[in-house]
Write a protein that holds these residues in place. Structure first.
Motif, mmCIF file in Angstrom:
data_model
loop_
_atom_site.group_PDB
_atom_site.id
_atom_site.type_symbol
_atom_site.label_atom_id
_atom_site.label_comp_id
_atom_site.label_asym_id
_atom_site.label_seq_id
_atom_site.Cartn_x
_atom_site.Cartn_y
_atom_site.Cartn_z
ATOM 1 N N UNK A 1 0.837 -1.185 0.000
ATOM 2 C CA UNK A 1 0.000 0.000 0.000
ATOM 3 C C UNK A 1 0.872 1.235 0.000
ATOM 4 N N UNK A 2 0.269 2.360 -0.376
ATOM 5 C CA UNK A 2 1.002 3.623 -0.385
ATOM 6 C C UNK A 2 1.457 3.971 1.030
ATOM 7 N N UNK A 3 2.724 4.313 1.183
ATOM 8 C CA UNK A 3 3.291 4.602 2.485
ATOM 9 C C UNK A 3 3.227 6.064 2.874
ATOM 10 N N UNK A 4 4.093 6.441 3.790
ATOM 11 C CA UNK A 4 4.092 7.769 4.394
ATOM 12 C C UNK A 4 4.160 7.611 5.896
ATOM 13 N N UNK A 5 4.839 8.512 6.575
ATOM 14 C CA UNK A 5 4.989 8.359 8.020
ATOM 15 C C UNK A 5 3.759 8.862 8.758
ATOM 16 N N UNK A 6 3.132 7.950 9.492
ATOM 17 C CA UNK A 6 1.980 8.286 10.332
ATOM 18 C C UNK A 6 2.260 7.950 11.785
ATOM 19 N N UNK A 7 3.543 7.960 12.147
ATOM 20 C CA UNK A 7 3.932 7.776 13.527
ATOM 21 C C UNK A 7 4.172 6.328 13.910
ATOM 22 N N UNK A 8 4.743 6.149 15.078
ATOM 23 C CA UNK A 8 5.016 4.823 15.631
ATOM 24 C C UNK A 8 3.693 4.224 16.101
ATOM 25 N N UNK A 9 3.329 3.033 15.616
ATOM 26 C CA UNK A 9 1.959 2.540 15.830
ATOM 27 C C UNK A 9 1.694 1.891 17.190
ATOM 28 N N UNK A 10 2.066 2.595 18.256
ATOM 29 C CA UNK A 10 1.589 2.205 19.584
ATOM 30 C C UNK A 10 0.344 3.032 19.878
#
Length: 528
Positions: free
Chosen positions: A48-57
């Motif tokens: 899927x298209x990426x991009x930084x959306x933060x650390x997934x906690x």
């Protein structure tokens, strides 16, 4: 060396070469047929298209949907959002006391954490108590800044009882969507927002995060082989950076695309592709800061602004037709409790001038640095100038704009977000709350505005447990909001998502959200 030995040696060498050539051809064929996303072992990899959306906690992801959805792949909740409504998940069943104050959840047994330890009822109790001390990014345990849970009790190894201070219609949803975290990982962590270690991301959800690059905006999720619930259909989910999503999709670098409206015909009537249409649960709105700009507290000024907005033009030139006009009563046309009979504000320059009484107004409009918002601002500026409203447009990056909105650091602001299909209590959270629900962009107070009638009705609907009575209140509330227009919804977008069903055909919408890639049901086995 004898000729017979030489011949035998040559034959062996030729056989080895033939085997390597066959293996090479096989590998190339697999790569060509799947775009390099399916291994020879048969495992399915979706990109899927990426991009930084933060650390997934639960404490560190970015507040918008792409960040929350990645976190939810790792962490499960008592209930999950399905195609029609809430469905059993970690809790296989639940009961509510007649007075609406006690909720008892019966847990599925043999649920494992990613590190092999077993989930217990104590983990559930710990999660709720920890979140009340350390609110997560997506927070549902506070109403107008106050916790509504009175007591949490472990009844036995499979049951948890939660008592609330007073009944309200949203309790089940609020409790059900809380992510459950393991006590043995988090009990000694005093500042969970600072935790950025992969080995701390231990959930009981269907996927494990195996790689994350903040700089590149890359994520890699691997299916958890001991997952307790519906079997993952996708073995690996990868989010990768792409400069041109359309080109990346057509080259097979990503497997699903939100197709621009003017390119839909490229994929229509082609059996190789399937197109899904989303409900209109994502939209843009124009915010008024009546605290920083007292002129906006004048309802005639707000009505003048509303009449100066040509929504049809915005839909045609910005959304390229893939949108519907937003309701001045907020709930969009696809919402189950949408009220079509609200006050409307047609585009009317002369009416806007009349409402302004030929006065001029100077305002700063805050937007993010997206092309869509820049185009919206450009069109607004042109029409506003015709009625005597002069706009100075200030563009910043998305996260800065979101933060400014949270801190009431703007005069006018354009902001777009999802969540418009949520429970109708969102009206209270948008128009009557004094404290934002959480860090999400949809959760912000209207700076400098309050209305006793809206506040009263918002509080009344929250505690009304009779569905039809509550629905009547919500209809009345939408009309009242449309009369007041404390902010101006502009339009709600419609997404067209294209993919190749031969590669993967499990994409589904849940009942209150617009993006098929944001819900974990899209990656799991589903009931037929």
């Amino acid at each position: 060396m004898k000729k017979s030995k030489i011949a035998k040696l040559l034959a062996v060498l030729m056989l080895i070469i033939a085997i390597f050539n066959m293996a090479g051809c096989g590998a190339k064929t697999a790569e060509k047929s799947t775009g390099g996303t399916e291994s020879q072992s048969g495992s399915l990899v979706i990109r899927l298209e990426g991009g930084d959306w933060g650390f997934p906690s639960p404490f560190a992801h970015y507040s918008r949907g792409p960040g929350a959805s990645k976190m939810r792949l790792i962490y499960d909740s008592l209930l999950e959002k399905g195609k029609e409504g809430l469905i059993p998940w970690l809790a296989k069943e639940w009961t509510v006391s007649p007075d609406g104050r006690e909720y008892t959840f019966v847990l599925n047994s043999k649920v494992k954490w990613h590190d092999g330890k077993m989930l217990t009822a104590q983990d559930v109790k710990f999660s709720f108590e920890y979140f009340m001390k350390h609110p997560p990014v997506s927070d549902s345990l506070f109403i107008d800044g106050k916790p509504f849970i009175e007591k949490i009790e472990v009844i036995d190894e499979d049951q948890v009882k939660i008592a609330v201070k007073e009944p309200n219609t949203t309790v089940l949803d609020r409790l059900g969507i809380v992510r459950i975290i393991p006590e043995h990982i988090w009990k000694d962590i005093d500042d969970p927002k600072k935790v950025m270690d992969l080995d701390k991301l231990v959930g009981c959800g269907p996927y494990i995060l195996t790689d994350y690059s903040q700089e590149q905006g890359k994520y890699r999720f691997q299916a958890f082989k001991d997952y307790w619930g519906p079997e993952p259909r996708v073995d690996v989910i990868e989010f990768i950076p792409v400069s041109d999503p359309v080109l990346a999709f057509e080259k097979g670098e990503i497997d699903i695309l939100d197709v621009p409206p003017d390119l839909i015909d490229r994929y229509k009537n082609n059996k190789e592709f399937k197109i899904l249409k989303s409900p209109a649960f994502w939209g843009y709105k124009l915010l008024f800061n009546m605290e920083k700009k007292p002129e906006l507290a004048d309802i005639n000024v707000r009505k003048a602004i509303a009449h100066a907005v040509d929504v049809d033009e915005l839909i045609e030139k910005v959304a390229r037709g893939a949108a519907v006009p937003a309701s001045p009563g907020y709930l969009p046309i696809d919402h189950i409790w949408y009220n079509p009979d609200v006050t409307r504000y047609d585009f009317d320059i002369e009416k806007a001038k009349e409402l302004l009484n030929n006065k001029s107004l100077n305002l700063v409009l805050l937007i993010s640095d997206s092309q869509q918002e820049a185009r919206i601002a450009e069109l607004l500026k042109i029409n506003f100038a015709k009625v005597g409203i002069n706009i100075d447009v200030r563009a910043v990056d998305m996260k800065t704009r979101d933060n400014c909105v949270k801190n009431c650091d703007y005069e006018l602001a354009i902001i777009g977000h999802g969540g418009w299909g949520a429970d109708a209590d969102c009206l209270r959270e948008v128009y009557a709350a004094t404290v934002a629900r959480d860090a999400g962009p949809a959760s912000n107070v209207i700076c400098g505005y309050t209305n006793p009638d809206i506040n009263r009705l918002c509080k009344k609907q929250l505690i009304e447990l009779d569905e039809q009575k509550r629905k009547s209140m919500i209809m009345e509330l939408q009309k009242l909001i449309s009369d007041e227009i404390p902010m101006l919804p502009l339009y709600n977008t419609i997404d067209y998502t294209v993919f190749k069903p031969e590669k993967y055909d499990g994409w589904v919408h849940v009942f209150d959200h617009h993006a098929v890639t944001h819900n974990k049901l899209s990656y799991l086995e589903q009931d037929k």
